[in-house]
Write a protein that holds these residues in place. Structure first.
Motif, PDB file in Angstrom:
ATOM      1  N   LEU A  19      21.978  -5.386 -13.523  1.00  0.00           N
ATOM      2  CA  LEU A  19      22.494  -4.292 -12.711  1.00  0.00           C
ATOM      3  C   LEU A  19      22.863  -4.774 -11.311  1.00  0.00           C
ATOM      4  CD1 LEU A  19      23.027  -1.231 -12.322  1.00  0.00           C
ATOM      5  CD2 LEU A  19      20.675  -1.063 -11.529  1.00  0.00           C
ATOM      6  N   ILE A  20      22.007  -5.567 -10.704  1.00  0.00           N
ATOM      7  CA  ILE A  20      22.259  -6.092  -9.360  1.00  0.00           C
ATOM      8  C   ILE A  20      23.475  -7.017  -9.377  1.00  0.00           C
ATOM      9  CG2 ILE A  20      21.325  -7.610  -7.575  1.00  0.00           C
ATOM     10  CD1 ILE A  20      18.547  -6.337  -8.278  1.00  0.00           C
ATOM     11  N   GLU A  21      23.592  -7.874 -10.399  1.00  0.00           N
ATOM     12  CA  GLU A  21      24.746  -8.768 -10.501  1.00  0.00           C
ATOM     13  C   GLU A  21      26.042  -7.977 -10.670  1.00  0.00           C
ATOM     14  OE1 GLU A  21      24.824 -12.051  -9.946  1.00  0.00           O
ATOM     15  OE2 GLU A  21      22.721 -11.794  -9.421  1.00  0.00           O
ATOM     16  N   ALA A  22      26.007  -6.930 -11.478  1.00  0.00           N
ATOM     17  CA  ALA A  22      27.195  -6.096 -11.674  1.00  0.00           C
ATOM     18  C   ALA A  22      27.590  -5.411 -10.370  1.00  0.00           C
ATOM     19  CB  ALA A  22      26.933  -5.048 -12.763  1.00  0.00           C
ATOM     20  N   ARG A  23      26.607  -4.937  -9.614  1.00  0.00           N
ATOM     21  CA  ARG A  23      26.887  -4.281  -8.342  1.00  0.00           C
ATOM     22  C   ARG A  23      27.514  -5.265  -7.351  1.00  0.00           C
ATOM     23  NH1 ARG A  23      25.290  -2.835  -3.382  1.00  0.00           N
ATOM     24  NH2 ARG A  23      25.266  -0.650  -2.817  1.00  0.00           N
ATOM     25  N   LYS A  24      27.009  -6.491  -7.310  1.00  0.00           N
ATOM     26  CA  LYS A  24      27.579  -7.518  -6.434  1.00  0.00           C
ATOM     27  C   LYS A  24      29.031  -7.799  -6.813  1.00  0.00           C
ATOM     28  CE  LYS A  24      23.361 -10.190  -5.571  1.00  0.00           C
ATOM     29  NZ  LYS A  24      22.722 -11.488  -5.846  1.00  0.00           N
ATOM     30  N   SER A  25      29.293  -7.906  -8.113  1.00  0.00           N
ATOM     31  CA  SER A  25      30.654  -8.192  -8.575  1.00  0.00           C
ATOM     32  C   SER A  25      31.606  -7.066  -8.217  1.00  0.00           C
ATOM     33  CB  SER A  25      30.670  -8.427 -10.079  1.00  0.00           C
ATOM     34  OG  SER A  25      29.923  -9.576 -10.405  1.00  0.00           O
ATOM     35  N   LEU A  26      31.165  -5.828  -8.400  1.00  0.00           N
ATOM     36  CA  LEU A  26      32.006  -4.681  -8.043  1.00  0.00           C
ATOM     37  C   LEU A  26      32.267  -4.624  -6.545  1.00  0.00           C
ATOM     38  CD1 LEU A  26      30.583  -1.940 -10.406  1.00  0.00           C
ATOM     39  CD2 LEU A  26      32.845  -3.003 -10.508  1.00  0.00           C
ATOM     40  N   ALA A  27      31.258  -4.922  -5.740  1.00  0.00           N
ATOM     41  CA  ALA A  27      31.428  -4.927  -4.288  1.00  0.00           C
ATOM     42  C   ALA A  27      32.420  -6.010  -3.875  1.00  0.00           C
ATOM     43  CB  ALA A  27      30.085  -5.134  -3.599  1.00  0.00           C
ATOM     44  N   SER A  28      32.341  -7.164  -4.506  1.00  0.00           N
ATOM     45  CA  SER A  28      33.268  -8.254  -4.203  1.00  0.00           C
ATOM     46  C   SER A  28      34.697  -7.862  -4.573  1.00  0.00           C
ATOM     47  CB  SER A  28      32.845  -9.504  -4.963  1.00  0.00           C
ATOM     48  OG  SER A  28      33.793 -10.523  -4.801  1.00  0.00           O
ATOM     49  N   LEU A  29      34.872  -7.265  -5.732  1.00  0.00           N
ATOM     50  CA  LEU A  29      36.192  -6.818  -6.171  1.00  0.00           C
ATOM     51  C   LEU A  29      36.738  -5.750  -5.234  1.00  0.00           C
ATOM     52  CD1 LEU A  29      38.437  -6.978  -8.271  1.00  0.00           C
ATOM     53  CD2 LEU A  29      37.192  -5.282  -9.612  1.00  0.00           C
ATOM     54  N   ASP A  30      35.882  -4.837  -4.803  1.00  0.00           N
ATOM     55  CA  ASP A  30      36.297  -3.797  -3.880  1.00  0.00           C
ATOM     56  C   ASP A  30      36.763  -4.419  -2.564  1.00  0.00           C
ATOM     57  OD1 ASP A  30      36.615  -1.089  -2.943  1.00  0.00           O
ATOM     58  OD2 ASP A  30      34.759  -1.358  -1.809  1.00  0.00           O
ATOM     59  N   GLY A  31      36.012  -5.373  -2.062  1.00  0.00           N
ATOM     60  CA  GLY A  31      36.391  -6.041  -0.819  1.00  0.00           C
ATOM     61  C   GLY A  31      37.701  -6.794  -0.948  1.00  0.00           C
ATOM     62  N   THR A  32      37.893  -7.459  -2.073  1.00  0.00           N
ATOM     63  CA  THR A  32      39.129  -8.207  -2.310  1.00  0.00           C
ATOM     64  C   THR A  32      40.312  -7.261  -2.409  1.00  0.00           C
ATOM     65  OG1 THR A  32      37.909  -9.920  -3.485  1.00  0.00           O
ATOM     66  CG2 THR A  32      40.278  -9.820  -3.879  1.00  0.00           C
ATOM     67  N   GLY A  33      40.121  -6.162  -3.105  1.00  0.00           N
ATOM     68  CA  GLY A  33      41.205  -5.200  -3.287  1.00  0.00           C
ATOM     69  C   GLY A  33      41.687  -4.593  -1.991  1.00  0.00           C
ATOM     70  N   LYS A  34      40.818  -4.472  -1.016  1.00  0.00           N
ATOM     71  CA  LYS A  34      41.207  -3.888   0.264  1.00  0.00           C
ATOM     72  C   LYS A  34      42.123  -4.803   1.055  1.00  0.00           C
ATOM     73  CE  LYS A  34      37.223  -0.925   0.640  1.00  0.00           C
ATOM     74  NZ  LYS A  34      35.968  -0.627   1.311  1.00  0.00           N
ATOM     75  N   HIS A  35      42.151  -6.090   0.714  1.00  0.00           N
ATOM     76  CA  HIS A  35      42.970  -7.047   1.451  1.00  0.00           C
ATOM     77  C   HIS A  35      44.253  -7.426   0.712  1.00  0.00           C
ATOM     78  CE1 HIS A  35      39.866  -7.476   4.444  1.00  0.00           C
ATOM     79  NE2 HIS A  35      38.977  -7.655   3.480  1.00  0.00           N
ATOM     80  N   PRO A  68      48.033  -7.053  -0.511  1.00  0.00           N
ATOM     81  CA  PRO A  68      49.198  -6.338   0.001  1.00  0.00           C
ATOM     82  C   PRO A  68      49.651  -5.231  -0.958  1.00  0.00           C
ATOM     83  CG  PRO A  68      49.826  -8.537  -0.741  1.00  0.00           C
ATOM     84  CD  PRO A  68      48.327  -8.446  -0.838  1.00  0.00           C
ATOM     85  N   ASN A  69      49.413  -5.421  -2.259  1.00  0.00           N
ATOM     86  CA  ASN A  69      49.813  -4.436  -3.256  1.00  0.00           C
ATOM     87  C   ASN A  69      48.728  -4.345  -4.326  1.00  0.00           C
ATOM     88  OD1 ASN A  69      51.031  -2.747  -5.058  1.00  0.00           O
ATOM     89  ND2 ASN A  69      52.705  -4.127  -5.584  1.00  0.00           N
ATOM     90  N   LEU A  85      46.828  -5.070  -9.727  1.00  0.00           N
ATOM     91  CA  LEU A  85      45.616  -5.124 -10.549  1.00  0.00           C
ATOM     92  C   LEU A  85      45.519  -3.930 -11.488  1.00  0.00           C
ATOM     93  CD1 LEU A  85      42.936  -6.271  -7.950  1.00  0.00           C
ATOM     94  CD2 LEU A  85      44.060  -7.638  -9.701  1.00  0.00           C
ATOM     95  N   LEU A  86      46.061  -2.798 -11.063  1.00  0.00           N
ATOM     96  CA  LEU A  86      45.921  -1.577 -11.860  1.00  0.00           C
ATOM     97  C   LEU A  86      46.895  -1.507 -13.026  1.00  0.00           C
ATOM     98  CD1 LEU A  86      45.354   1.050  -9.046  1.00  0.00           C
ATOM     99  CD2 LEU A  86      43.667   0.005 -10.546  1.00  0.00           C
ATOM    100  N   ASN A  87      48.117  -1.989 -12.848  1.00  0.00           N
ATOM    101  CA  ASN A  87      49.121  -1.870 -13.908  1.00  0.00           C
ATOM    102  C   ASN A  87      48.685  -2.505 -15.229  1.00  0.00           C
ATOM    103  OD1 ASN A  87      50.762  -0.353 -12.270  1.00  0.00           O
ATOM    104  ND2 ASN A  87      51.988  -2.090 -11.585  1.00  0.00           N
ATOM    105  N   PRO A  88      48.151  -3.735 -15.243  1.00  0.00           N
ATOM    106  CA  PRO A  88      47.700  -4.294 -16.526  1.00  0.00           C
ATOM    107  C   PRO A  88      46.553  -3.487 -17.150  1.00  0.00           C
ATOM    108  CG  PRO A  88      47.902  -6.032 -14.883  1.00  0.00           C
ATOM    109  CD  PRO A  88      48.078  -4.721 -14.167  1.00  0.00           C
ATOM    110  N   LEU A  89      45.667  -2.943 -16.318  1.00  0.00           N
ATOM    111  CA  LEU A  89      44.570  -2.135 -16.848  1.00  0.00           C
ATOM    112  C   LEU A  89      45.092  -0.850 -17.479  1.00  0.00           C
ATOM    113  CD1 LEU A  89      41.975  -2.558 -13.968  1.00  0.00           C
ATOM    114  CD2 LEU A  89      41.943  -3.653 -16.211  1.00  0.00           C
ATOM    115  N   GLN A  90      46.088  -0.250 -16.851  1.00  0.00           N
ATOM    116  CA  GLN A  90      46.664   0.973 -17.403  1.00  0.00           C
ATOM    117  C   GLN A  90      47.367   0.690 -18.717  1.00  0.00           C
ATOM    118  OE1 GLN A  90      49.011   2.139 -14.026  1.00  0.00           O
ATOM    119  NE2 GLN A  90      47.397   3.469 -13.214  1.00  0.00           N
TER     120      GLN A  90
END
Length: 89
Positions: A38-54, A56-57, A61-66
């Motif tokens: 659970l802690i590892e998953a939370r760290k990974s999500l936080a890292s992805l969230d931080g990366t996504g904020k930087h 430019p577009n 990341l969302l288009n392939p998931l959709q």
């Protein structure tokens, strides 16, 4: 079914019953072996969230998931989904 249907009256027109689920187990305890993943998953999500904020577009990341979600939904529904490629004829 993990509950029961109870008759109801005067709730809404056409409503004749309500589903009442069975009670949850009284004393469920979080297994200790799940804390580390659970802690590892939370760290990974936080890292992805931080990366996504930087990015430019962030849509890149969302288009392939959709698209993948559409494919999986089509499989469940028994319909056909053919992925398209940009520039394909």
């Amino acid at each position: 079914m993990t509950g029961r249907l109870l008759p109801v009256a005067n709730v809404q027109p056409g409503v004749e019953a309500a589903f009442v689920p069975n009670p949850l187990p009284p004393k469920w305890k979080w297994p200790n072996e799940l804390w580390t993943p659970l802690i590892e998953a939370r760290k990974s999500l936080a890292s992805l969230d931080g990366t996504g904020k930087h990015l430019p577009n962030p849509e890149i990341l969302l288009n392939p998931l959709q698209s993948r979600e559409a494919q999986l939904s089509s499989q469940l529904e028994g319909t056909i989904h053919r992925p398209t490629t940009a520039g394909a004829i």
